[in-house]
Design a protein around this motif. Structure first.
Motif, PDB file in Angstrom:
ATOM      1  N   SER A 218       0.888  -1.100   0.035  1.00 14.57           N
ATOM      2  CA  SER A 218       0.044  -0.010  -0.065  1.00 14.57           C
ATOM      3  C   SER A 218       0.910   1.214  -0.029  1.00 14.57           C
ATOM      4  O   SER A 218       1.965   1.160   0.364  1.00 14.57           O
ATOM      5  CB  SER A 218      -0.580  -0.033   1.434  1.00 14.57           C
ATOM      6  OG  SER A 218      -0.094   0.273   2.397  1.00 14.57           O
ATOM      7  N   TRP A 219       0.293   2.233  -0.421  1.00 14.00           N
ATOM      8  CA  TRP A 219       0.967   3.571  -0.414  1.00 14.00           C
ATOM      9  C   TRP A 219       1.301   4.227   0.810  1.00 14.00           C
ATOM     10  O   TRP A 219       2.403   4.817   0.982  1.00 14.00           O
ATOM     11  CB  TRP A 219       0.243   4.747  -1.278  1.00 14.00           C
ATOM     12  CG  TRP A 219       0.567   4.588  -2.725  1.00 14.00           C
ATOM     13  CD1 TRP A 219      -0.262   4.273  -3.675  1.00 14.00           C
ATOM     14  CD2 TRP A 219       1.690   4.912  -3.379  1.00 14.00           C
ATOM     15  NE1 TRP A 219       0.354   4.489  -4.904  1.00 14.00           N
ATOM     16  CE2 TRP A 219       1.338   4.673  -4.792  1.00 14.00           C
ATOM     17  CE3 TRP A 219       2.998   5.420  -2.852  1.00 14.00           C
ATOM     18  CZ2 TRP A 219       2.382   5.082  -5.694  1.00 14.00           C
ATOM     19  CZ3 TRP A 219       3.929   5.620  -3.868  1.00 14.00           C
ATOM     20  CH2 TRP A 219       3.757   5.631  -5.236  1.00 14.00           C
ATOM     21  N   VAL A 220       0.854   3.733   1.937  1.00 13.43           N
ATOM     22  CA  VAL A 220       1.090   3.998   3.235  1.00 13.43           C
ATOM     23  C   VAL A 220       2.224   3.662   3.725  1.00 13.43           C
ATOM     24  O   VAL A 220       3.105   4.199   4.129  1.00 13.43           O
ATOM     25  CB  VAL A 220      -0.297   3.543   4.163  1.00 13.43           C
ATOM     26  CG1 VAL A 220       0.187   3.981   5.596  1.00 13.43           C
ATOM     27  CG2 VAL A 220      -1.622   4.462   3.935  1.00 13.43           C
ATOM     28  N   VAL A 221       2.480   2.210   3.312  1.00 17.15           N
ATOM     29  CA  VAL A 221       3.669   1.670   3.668  1.00 17.15           C
ATOM     30  C   VAL A 221       4.876   2.192   2.776  1.00 17.15           C
ATOM     31  O   VAL A 221       6.035   2.319   3.399  1.00 17.15           O
ATOM     32  CB  VAL A 221       3.658  -0.104   3.557  1.00 17.15           C
ATOM     33  CG1 VAL A 221       4.700  -0.664   3.834  1.00 17.15           C
ATOM     34  CG2 VAL A 221       2.375  -0.384   4.567  1.00 17.15           C
ATOM     35  N   LEU A 222       4.249   2.197   1.637  1.00 15.45           N
ATOM     36  CA  LEU A 222       5.541   2.579   0.651  1.00 15.45           C
ATOM     37  C   LEU A 222       6.205   4.108   0.857  1.00 15.45           C
ATOM     38  O   LEU A 222       7.158   4.305   0.704  1.00 15.45           O
ATOM     39  CB  LEU A 222       5.353   2.458  -0.655  1.00 15.45           C
ATOM     40  CG  LEU A 222       6.078   2.556  -2.011  1.00 15.45           C
ATOM     41  CD1 LEU A 222       5.752   1.439  -3.070  1.00 15.45           C
ATOM     42  CD2 LEU A 222       6.287   3.967  -2.435  1.00 15.45           C
ATOM     43  N   ALA A 223       5.015   4.989   1.347  1.00 18.09           N
ATOM     44  CA  ALA A 223       5.580   6.290   1.744  1.00 18.09           C
ATOM     45  C   ALA A 223       6.512   6.396   2.780  1.00 18.09           C
ATOM     46  O   ALA A 223       7.502   7.083   3.137  1.00 18.09           O
ATOM     47  CB  ALA A 223       4.277   7.233   1.880  1.00 18.09           C
ATOM     48  N   SER A 224       6.088   5.467   3.827  1.00 14.81           N
ATOM     49  CA  SER A 224       6.864   5.080   4.977  1.00 14.81           C
ATOM     50  C   SER A 224       8.384   4.665   4.577  1.00 14.81           C
ATOM     51  O   SER A 224       9.423   5.246   5.127  1.00 14.81           O
ATOM     52  CB  SER A 224       6.391   4.339   6.088  1.00 14.81           C
ATOM     53  OG  SER A 224       5.059   4.859   6.443  1.00 14.81           O
ATOM     54  N   ILE A 225       8.391   3.780   3.607  1.00 14.83           N
ATOM     55  CA  ILE A 225       9.769   3.393   3.259  1.00 14.83           C
ATOM     56  C   ILE A 225      10.611   4.478   2.650  1.00 14.83           C
ATOM     57  O   ILE A 225      11.766   4.847   2.898  1.00 14.83           O
ATOM     58  CB  ILE A 225       9.429   2.097   2.262  1.00 14.83           C
ATOM     59  CG1 ILE A 225       8.844   0.910   3.051  1.00 14.83           C
ATOM     60  CG2 ILE A 225      10.956   1.768   1.683  1.00 14.83           C
ATOM     61  CD1 ILE A 225       8.564  -0.081   1.959  1.00 14.83           C
ATOM     62  N   VAL A 226       9.882   5.399   1.692  1.00 11.44           N
ATOM     63  CA  VAL A 226      10.362   6.361   1.128  1.00 11.44           C
ATOM     64  C   VAL A 226      11.034   7.427   2.021  1.00 11.44           C
ATOM     65  O   VAL A 226      12.223   7.909   2.079  1.00 11.44           O
ATOM     66  CB  VAL A 226       9.526   7.135  -0.068  1.00 11.44           C
ATOM     67  CG1 VAL A 226      10.106   8.330  -0.649  1.00 11.44           C
ATOM     68  CG2 VAL A 226       9.123   6.088  -1.217  1.00 11.44           C
TER      69      VAL A 226
END
Length: 320
Positions: free
Chosen positions: A141-149
């Motif tokens: 999900s973008w929530v997880v991916l945004a946290s990774i970024v």
């Protein structure tokens, strides 16, 4: 003794419509499970795509939650006139078009290049493992991916800034710099979607006749010549279809990735129609104006997809 011949009445003619309905009924019975699997997708489109179309009338009203659609005052095209003269409209339009241009230039060709590369891999185990690894980001999900970024680009603990420190460079707050924001968004979208996009092109490549490659090898064609004259022409129709669909969504830049990564310092380059609509519609409560923005996007997308399809026909690749 006289024999009388009784004429049998002619069989009633079956109309074309009745025959078509009968064939359709038999086809549905024969493939009932396939139609059953269509029901969830049909309900999704009906509930979330078609039924909300009735809310378009809000764009022509001074909508009030208390009075509802039936009791709100009609204002005609007043919301559209205000939209075109709004101080933030052209900034948002510019940001949406620039991001869409970057997506078409960098994000759209990426799965094509990756699919061609995977198609040329002859080691089956390596090919399957690579495909699995490349598909995984699509399911994050973008929530997880945004946290990774954010963790990767953190000025204090991010791996990117740690590398810069090792070379004697000062840490850079990437997410606070407007000049880096669009690059970050497009790179994250490529990383997330490139693996999934390759599925379509790899499936299209399976329809190419293998004898074409054998004939090309006999004629002395190398790998690059085979890709240029066989592989790419073989998937050209798929590329055109997806490009037309991409052009139709040229003002759709996505809400989650931008909303999760942008901040007041990057509004000037990161504010697009999705985030703009969110702020004026849900936060400011101007639902009529938010509906006007959405209808404007839909009309622009409709015109662009017609124009793109027209160009596809001129180049001999009819989409519809």
């Amino acid at each position: 003794m006289q024999w009388t011949v009784q004429e049998t009445p002619p069989a009633q003619a079956v109309t074309k419509g009745e025959k078509t309905r009968g064939e359709l009924y038999r086809h549905m019975v024969r493939h009932k499970w396939l139609y059953l699997f269509l029901i969830p997708g049909f309900l999704y489109l009906l509930i979330f795509k078609y039924i909300p179309m009735f809310g378009i009338v809000i764009a022509f009203q001074d909508f009030s939650l208390v009075r509802g659609i039936g009791g709100s005052e009609w204002v005609g095209l007043e919301n559209f006139a205000y939209l075109l003269h709004a101080p933030d409209f052209y900034k948002v339009l510019r940001n949406s078009l620039v991001l869409s241009f970057y997506q078409i230039v960098f994000e759209f060709p990426a799965p094509i290049v990756l699919a061609v590369m995977l198609n040329e891999v002859r080691h089956i185990v390596f090919k399957r493992v690579s495909q699995t690894i490349l598909y995984l980001p699509h399911f994050i999900s973008w929530v997880v991916l945004a946290s990774i970024v954010m963790n990767f680009l953190s000025p204090s603990t991010g791996i990117v800034n740690e590398i810069l420190k090792s070379f004697g460079h000062e840490p850079i707050p990437f997410l606070l710099k407007p000049e880096f924001f669009r690059t970050i968004i497009v790179t994250a979208e490529v990383w997330k979607g490139v693996g999934w996009g390759t599925i379509i092109y790899l499936a299209a490549m399976t329809s190419i006749d293998p004898t074409l490659y054998e004939s090309a090898k006999m004629d002395g064609a190398n790998r690059f010549q085979q890709i240029r004259h066989i592989t790419l022409p073989g998937i050209a129709s798929t590329i055109i279809v997806l490009l037309v669909l991409q052009v139709g969504h040229i003002l759709d830049n996505g809400f989650e990735q931008i909303f999760l990564l942008y901040n007041p310092l990057t509004y000037d380059v990161g504010d697009v129609f999705e985030t703009y609509t969110y702020r004026i519609g849900l936060i400011d409560g101007r639902l009529s104006f938010a509906s006007t923005v959405g209808l404007f996007k839909a009309l622009v997308g409709f015109v662009l997809i017609l124009g793109a399809n027209r160009l596809a026909r001129l180049f001999g690749k009819q989409v519809w």
